[in-house]
Design a protein around this motif. Structure first.
Motif, short mmCIF file in Angstrom:
data_model
loop_
_atom_site.label_atom_id
_atom_site.label_comp_id
_atom_site.label_asym_id
_atom_site.label_seq_id
_atom_site.Cartn_x
_atom_site.Cartn_y
_atom_site.Cartn_z
N SER A 10 0.83 -1.19 0.00
CA SER A 10 0.00 0.00 0.00
C SER A 10 0.87 1.25 0.00
O SER A 10 1.80 1.38 0.81
CB SER A 10 -0.91 0.00 1.24
OG SER A 10 -1.44 1.28 1.47
N ILE A 11 0.57 2.17 -0.91
CA ILE A 11 1.30 3.43 -0.96
C ILE A 11 1.10 4.20 0.35
O ILE A 11 2.02 4.84 0.87
CB ILE A 11 0.86 4.26 -2.17
CG1 ILE A 11 1.35 3.58 -3.46
CG2 ILE A 11 1.40 5.69 -2.09
CD1 ILE A 11 0.88 4.24 -4.73
N GLU A 12 -0.11 4.11 0.92
CA GLU A 12 -0.40 4.79 2.19
C GLU A 12 0.50 4.27 3.31
O GLU A 12 1.03 5.05 4.11
CB GLU A 12 -1.87 4.61 2.58
CG GLU A 12 -2.85 5.37 1.71
CD GLU A 12 -3.15 4.65 0.39
OE1 GLU A 12 -2.60 3.54 0.18
OE2 GLU A 12 -3.91 5.21 -0.42
N ILE A 13 0.69 2.93 3.36
CA ILE A 13 1.53 2.35 4.42
C ILE A 13 2.99 2.76 4.25
O ILE A 13 3.68 3.12 5.22
CB ILE A 13 1.39 0.81 4.40
CG1 ILE A 13 -0.01 0.41 4.88
CG2 ILE A 13 2.47 0.16 5.28
CD1 ILE A 13 -0.29 -1.07 4.80
N ALA A 46 4.07 5.46 2.75
CA ALA A 46 4.16 6.89 3.07
C ALA A 46 4.26 7.08 4.58
O ALA A 46 5.13 7.84 5.07
CB ALA A 46 2.94 7.62 2.52
N LEU A 47 3.42 6.39 5.35
CA LEU A 47 3.45 6.51 6.81
C LEU A 47 4.77 6.01 7.38
O LEU A 47 5.32 6.58 8.33
CB LEU A 47 2.28 5.74 7.41
CG LEU A 47 0.90 6.38 7.31
CD1 LEU A 47 -0.17 5.41 7.74
CD2 LEU A 47 0.85 7.66 8.17
N THR A 95 2.48 11.69 6.72
CA THR A 95 1.21 11.34 7.36
C THR A 95 0.01 11.47 6.43
O THR A 95 -1.07 10.99 6.77
CB THR A 95 0.98 12.23 8.59
OG1 THR A 95 1.01 13.61 8.18
CG2 THR A 95 2.06 12.00 9.63
N ASN A 96 0.20 12.10 5.28
CA ASN A 96 -0.90 12.27 4.33
C ASN A 96 -0.46 11.68 3.00
O ASN A 96 0.50 12.16 2.37
CB ASN A 96 -1.24 13.76 4.19
CG ASN A 96 -2.40 13.99 3.26
OD1 ASN A 96 -2.31 13.78 2.06
ND2 ASN A 96 -3.52 14.45 3.80
N ALA A 97 -1.15 10.61 2.54
CA ALA A 97 -0.75 9.91 1.32
C ALA A 97 -0.85 10.81 0.09
O ALA A 97 -0.02 10.73 -0.82
CB ALA A 97 -1.61 8.65 1.13
N GLY A 98 -1.87 11.67 0.05
CA GLY A 98 -2.02 12.57 -1.09
C GLY A 98 -0.87 13.55 -1.17
O GLY A 98 -0.33 13.82 -2.26
N SER A 104 2.23 11.78 -2.39
CA SER A 104 2.23 11.60 -3.84
C SER A 104 2.63 12.87 -4.56
O SER A 104 3.35 12.83 -5.57
CB SER A 104 0.85 11.14 -4.32
OG SER A 104 0.57 9.83 -3.88
#
Length: 327
Positions: A291-294, A296-297, A302-305, A308
């Protein structure tokens, strides 16, 4: 350093002739962003003709314009406009500054900062427009690292300088009747032309990354800078403040900031983001299904957007685009 070629793309070179300002507005709206054109005199007759070419991420042209008018962007465009006039004048208004082009002065206009452009007299010019992600993506390849501070170009340079003359000559060549039409049938040549234009701009037009591009082998950093660098590399997922890093290194914050600027070439915060982006990119390559969100964290975003957007600004493409390119 592993280099990658600019992505292959469709290209087109055409001759054009516009008889009214609305036609120019339509063209700019389709390629860049909506604009409004206001003639200085209602009786002015507008015409524009020349040769126009496009290869994804780059537009180039040789044009002759008659008529005086103001061009007002209705939405900003994330690219840089380079103009090399041979006759006439234009005045560019950007935020708080204004600067003019002339046969002796080439200009670089930031599409995100432009408020308006005054076309003040009949004029001819060569021009190149380069998308900012293409510039930052290429810088990332040349410097072998993410670009965390966007390149800002000197607004005006002397047309007699070697860089301006070389760029104008290259645009004249690729828009000539002998060469231009061949690009429509020569995709490999078009790729090399695109790469040559980007590299020539980055190397010869003064910008905020010029010193780094032309810097000799790195100097040995003093101990306090090395201590901070070692900590950032060992604990990239953490977000220590500049003050905390200065305390760790045994110097004042001002001394550490000055050391980073001199020996690393960027600010403390920019370097921290650079390392975190490098680690996130490596994770994406190692775990393409993660996951890109994981990811990133994991590296402090803290914000996936927002992650990106940082990634796009640094490497010229979004994380999802990077994964699609991975073999």
């Amino acid at each position: 350093m592993q280099e990658r070629a600019l992505a292959r793309s469709h290209q087109s070179v055409v001759n054009f002739e516009l008889q009214e300002a609305d036609s120019l507005a339509d063209l700019l709206n389709q390629r860049f962003a909506p604009v409004r054109i206001e003639p200085f005199k209602s009786s002015d007759r507008f015409t524009m003709s020349g040769t126009y070419g496009v290869v994804a991420g780059i537009d180039f042209s040789r044009s002759a314009v008659k008529g005086e008018f103001k061009l007002i962007p209705q939405r900003h465009y994330d690219g840089v406009f380079f103009f090399f006039p041979t006759a006439g004048n234009m005045v560019f208004h950007q935020h708080r500054d204004s600067f003019a082009s002339s046969p002796t002065a080439a200009v670089a206009a930031d599409g995100m900062a432009c408020r308006s452009v005054d076309f003040l007299s009949d004029h001819t010019f060569c021009g190149v427009v380069i998308d900012r992600p293409l510039l930052t993506g290429r810088l990332s390849v040349l410097l072998d690292r993410p670009i965390v501070e966007k390149p800002i170009f000197q607004p005006s340079i002397d047309m007699g300088s070697g860089g301006a003359s070389a760029l104008r000559s290259l645009v004249r060549c690729i828009t000539s009747p002998e060469f231009g039409p061949q690009l429509n049938r020569a995709s490999l040549t078009a790729e090399r032309i695109r790469e040559a234009l980007v590299d020539l701009v980055l190397e010869t037009w003064p910008n905020t990354h010029s010193d780094i591009l032309h810097r000799p082998p790195p100097m040995i950093a003093p101990q306090h800078v090395k201590l901070a660098l070692d900590f950032i590399h060992a604990h990239a997922e953490l977000l220590p403040s500049g003050t905390e890093l200065a305390n760790l290194s045994g110097v004042s914050l001002r001394s550490l900031q000055a050391g980073f600027r001199r020996f690393v070439g960027v600010s403390i915060g920019a370097y921290q983001r650079q390392i975190r982006l490098e680690r996130a990119r490596a994770d994406l390559f190692r775990n393409p299904t993660a996951s890109i969100e994981i990811i990133a964290l994991r590296w402090g975003f803290t914000n996936a957007g927002r992650f990106s957007r940082y990634f796009k600004a640094a490497y010229g493409l979004f994380p999802t685009e990077l994964l699609r390119q991975k073999p």
